[in-house]
Design an enzyme around this catalytic site. Structure first.
Site, PDB file in Angstrom:
ATOM      1  N   GLU A 191       0.722  -1.297  -0.038  1.00  0.00           N
ATOM      2  CA  GLU A 191      -0.202  -0.077  -0.055  1.00  0.00           C
ATOM      3  C   GLU A 191       1.030   1.161   0.472  1.00  0.00           C
ATOM      4  OE1 GLU A 191      -2.745  -0.363   3.326  1.00  0.00           O
ATOM      5  OE2 GLU A 191      -4.054  -1.490   2.422  1.00  0.00           O
ATOM      6  N   GLU A 251      -5.947  -9.075   0.027  1.00  0.00           N
ATOM      7  CA  GLU A 251      -6.611  -8.845   1.179  1.00  0.00           C
ATOM      8  C   GLU A 251      -8.036  -8.534   0.831  1.00  0.00           C
ATOM      9  OE1 GLU A 251      -4.651  -5.898   3.830  1.00  0.00           O
ATOM     10  OE2 GLU A 251      -3.031  -6.403   2.995  1.00  0.00           O
TER      11      GLU A 251
HETATM   12  C1  GLA Z   1      -4.495  -2.936   4.590  1.00  0.00           C
HETATM   13  C2  GLA Z   1      -3.220  -3.556   5.023  1.00  0.00           C
HETATM   14  C3  GLA Z   1      -2.556  -4.408   5.961  1.00  0.00           C
HETATM   15  C4  GLA Z   1      -4.136  -4.248   7.409  1.00  0.00           C
HETATM   16  C5  GLA Z   1      -5.091  -4.325   7.066  1.00  0.00           C
HETATM   17  C6  GLA Z   1      -6.330  -3.842   7.646  1.00  0.00           C
HETATM   18  O1  GLA Z   1      -5.086  -3.684   4.109  1.00  0.00           O
HETATM   19  O2  GLA Z   1      -2.379  -3.485   3.761  1.00  0.00           O
HETATM   20  O3  GLA Z   1      -0.971  -4.699   6.771  1.00  0.00           O
HETATM   21  O4  GLA Z   1      -3.901  -2.933   8.000  1.00  0.00           O
HETATM   22  O5  GLA Z   1      -5.210  -2.891   5.853  1.00  0.00           O
HETATM   23  O6  GLA Z   1      -7.418  -4.032   7.334  1.00  0.00           O
END
Ligand code: GLA
Ligand code: GLA
Length: 699
Positions: free
Chosen positions: A183, A334
């Site tokens: 991210e 995710e």
């Molecule tokens: C993001 C991050 C993860 C975690 C999630 C929690 O997507 O990549 O490391 O912090 O959020 O929702």
């Protein structure tokens, strides 16, 4: 899963991995894209952090994962302090043991490079790599993303750790891919970055005269005589500067990423893919996702719901937008196992919603769905986040539903893998347009995601597949293209669009289109800028609305809200197709939409943000005029149809997002992939119910 099928899954995985390694060595014929490991099967998994747990526990975790149908884990992305406990001292043995143990459980591994979280020794010894925010505050250790994305010193540390990971795992048969960093989020405003921005501008404009003209710096005495006078504004600056800053931020993340991609590519097997996790919500716009996706094999992102229930239109529209980054299938790296920890109120998805969401992701082009996270960390900033197993390592209530999805993915993998969504309809997006509008929204209600969804929803309902792609890309194969708010239309893009229409395309532009050029300058033709000639008309004036106004025309009667433009046809053959109702304001009785035939196609300009019913009727006419019908056939309201296609088959995924059971008429000749056999001609689909149907193509 029975021991026998577990074994079969493991053998299949090994065969797949070696087949893909063989494929990588023998170049495929130019016509057929080589099948890639990331799309050869449906992948199902979780983020696993073995570094947080005693090694003696790993086997039990992996056995529980395997029992839930998990076939991939992502590991490592925050584990730098375990990989390099002090400068130049490396320990990757534990990671190797984790990869081997996962392999024993038939679980493949994606390794995340740990560069989102530099270890404490690094920033202590090299404080110059720390990020500085727009107010001049220097970031500290203890969170994440505390590095400056432009720092050459930081990039050297990244290159080093990534090279060591690549050397160790680049040929590992159980490692199928890499995630670079995690991210990309925060830019830096330190003096070095500012100097880099000035150099970047110099490379782009060559002369200060060119920059001063592009940004109209005569305004407010902004004229620059030296490159080092140019500020680095975060917001509130000249819109031309702000737009260039976004481009600079994009280029800086690209070069940050490239340092790691180069370190990986130099050593890893071509069968391993490289991605980055583009992050939560998909819609963030700190940088241009099309440009950053370019150097990656596959894009991946994190569809999270946050507070409330699954918003199917939002998740569907954003998923289609994500698929457009590379115009191919993507990974869900995710997603939420019920709940998150960062929403205003961290509610939990209802029973069945986690499953419906996973299938919706697949329907829109995901080849993988991974949950974040496997197990709650005992401490750290995310203790309350949803997980598949609790702090004790025992399943949470959602585990059973996730295991059901795992079984279904295994069953559907042969039918679904290798297929992708294909559409006759496209929506155009551009980051320049989004940025240009958001720098000067003019109405706080002008939410471009909401606008996209309002345009997308009727198209999805009626065509049952929509591509959302970058403006300026080739439009071959599309019958009709919608541009909800293409604010920035440079000359070259205008020419391309006009040529496509002339050759038979149907183009529908929305409010605020063609107002700006590539420097974020107002276009002197007024809207839609370079397309005024083709449209045979233009926008006379725009109005931000604080109350709806009546609109009426060939698509019916309704209202416009938020934004309304007064159009004027200039060419004799430009037709008014919608008008504002009578009233005291300037819009009274004025054209709201005009259309003109241009060459073999048509160009339409809709200057108002229509209510959903009128928008549905308006788009229905556009679709039927362009010869676009439903890919599957009519379904009850609340049931979403998604289609994925391969040369030899279509796969339809139907989800009932409504609270009531719905009855779906199923055409003949289809196979029910999850239940097996032929489906009944009328299927009762419960709320959150999922139907996966395969239709072999006639030979
Ligand atoms: C993001 C991050 C993860 C975690 C999630 C929690 O997507 O990549 O490391 O912090 O959020 O929702
Ligand atoms: C103030 C300023 C002007 C201009 C207007 C805009 O009055 O003096 O320069 O910014 O506001 O309303």
């Amino acid at each position: 899963m029975s021991p026998k099928s577990l074994k079969a899954a493991g053998v299949a995985l090994a065969a797949l991995l070696s087949a893909s390694a063989a494929l990588a060595q023998a170049p495929a014929p130019a016509s057929a894209p080589a099948p890639t490991i990331q799309s050869q099967r449906l992948w199902f998994g979780a983020a696993w952090y073995p570094e947080q747990w005693p090694e003696a526990r790993w086997d039990k975790d992996l056995a529980l994962m395997e029992a839930a149908g998990i076939n991939v884990v992502r590991v490592g992305e925050f584990a730098w302090s375990r990989m390099e406990p002090s400068e130049g001292v490396y320990d990757l043995d534990w990671l190797e043991r984790a990869v081997r143990l996962a392999e024993k459980h038939h679980i493949a591994v994606v390794i995340g490079t740990p560069t989102d979280t530099p270890p404490a020794w690094l920033t202590k010894a090299h404080p110059e790599v720390l990020r500085v925010d727009a107010l001049g505050h220097v970031a500290e250790h203890g969170g994440r993303r505390q590095f400056s994305y432009s720092s050459p010193a930081y990039r050297a540390f990244c290159r080093d750790i990534v090279s060591r990971l690549a050397a160790r795992f680049g040929r590992d048969p159980n490692v199928i891919g890499w995630q670079v960093d995690n991210e990309y989020t925060d830019e830096s405003f330190d003096p070095q970055t500012r100097a880099m921005f000035q150099d970047w501008l110099k490379a782009k404009y060559k002369t200060l005269d060119a920059l001063n003209a592009a940004w109209t710096t005569a305004y407010w005495s902004q004229t620059y005589d030296r490159w080092d006078e140019v500020p680095l504004n975060a917001d509130g600056g000249n819109p031309g500067l702000l737009l260039d800053h976004r481009h600079f931020v994009t280029d800086t993340w690209i070069s940050y990423q490239k340092t790691q991609i180069d370190a990986l590519r130099a050593q890893i097997s071509p069968a391993q893919f490289i991605t980055t996790n583009f992050g939560g919500l998909g819609w963030s716009d700190n940088w241009d996702h099309y440009a950053v996706a370019h150097d990656l094999d596959v894009a991946s992102w994190d569809p999270y719901v946050g507070q409330g229930q699954l918003d199917a239109a939002r998740n569907g529209a954003v998923s289609d937008f994500v698929r457009g980054w590379k115009r191919k299938n993507y990974w869900v790296m995710e997603t939420q196992p019920g709940s998150v920890n960062w929403a205003p109120i961290n509610t939990t998805l209802d029973r069945g919603e986690v499953r419906a969401m996973a299938w919706q992701d697949i329907g829109h082009g995901a080849d993988a769905v991974l949950y974040w996270q496997w197990r709650s960390a005992l401490n750290g900033q995310e203790q309350y986040h949803g997980a598949l197993v609790g702090p004790d390592g025992e399943p949470n209530p959602v585990y059973g539903e996730v295991a059901k999805v795992g079984r279904e993915f295994a069953k559907a993998s042969a039918a679904v893998a290798g297929t992708s969504p294909v559409s006759d309809v496209a929506i155009l997006q551009s980051y320049d347009s989004r940025w240009a509008i958001d720098f000067q929204q003019h109405s706080k209600a002008y939410d471009q995601l909401k606008l996209l969804i309002d345009w997308w929803r009727p198209l999805q309902e009626q065509a049952q597949s929509v591509d959302v792609i970058e403006a300026g890309q080739p439009l071959d194969g599309y019958k009709v293209v919608f541009a909800p708010s293409l604010n920035v239309i440079p000359d070259a893009m205008g020419r391309k669009l006009a040529d496509w229409v002339r050759a038979g395309g149907h183009l529908v532009l929305g409010p605020r289109s063609g107002m700006k050029d590539e420097f974020d300058r107002l276009r002197v033709e007024r809207q839609p800028g370079p397309l005024v000639g083709a449209l045979g008309g233009r926008v006379e004036q725009y109005y931000a609305l604080d109350a709806p106004v009546a609109v009426e025309g060939e698509a019916g009667k309704g209202t416009a809200a938020v934004w309304a433009e007064q159009l004027s046809p200039k060419a004799p053959d430009a037709r008014v197709i919608l008008r504002y109702g009578d009233g005291p304001g300037w819009l009274s009785g004025q054209p709201a939409a005009i259309r003109r035939s241009w060459g073999r196609g048509t160009i339409t300009y809709l200057g108002a943000w229509l209510d959903p019913a009128l928008m549905g009727a308006f788009e229905a006419r556009e679709l039927s005029a362009a010869g676009v019908g439903p890919a599957f056939g009519p379904v009850p309201e609340g049931v979403e149809v998604m289609r994925r296609t391969a040369p030899d088959r279509d796969v339809f995924i139907l989800i009932n997002h409504s609270p009531a059971t719905q009855t779906v008429d199923v055409p003949s000749g289809l196979v029910d992939v999850l239940a097996g056999g032929a489906p009944k001609p009328r299927v009762a689909l419960a709320s959150q119910g999922v139907l996966v149907l395969e239709r072999p193509h006639a030979r």
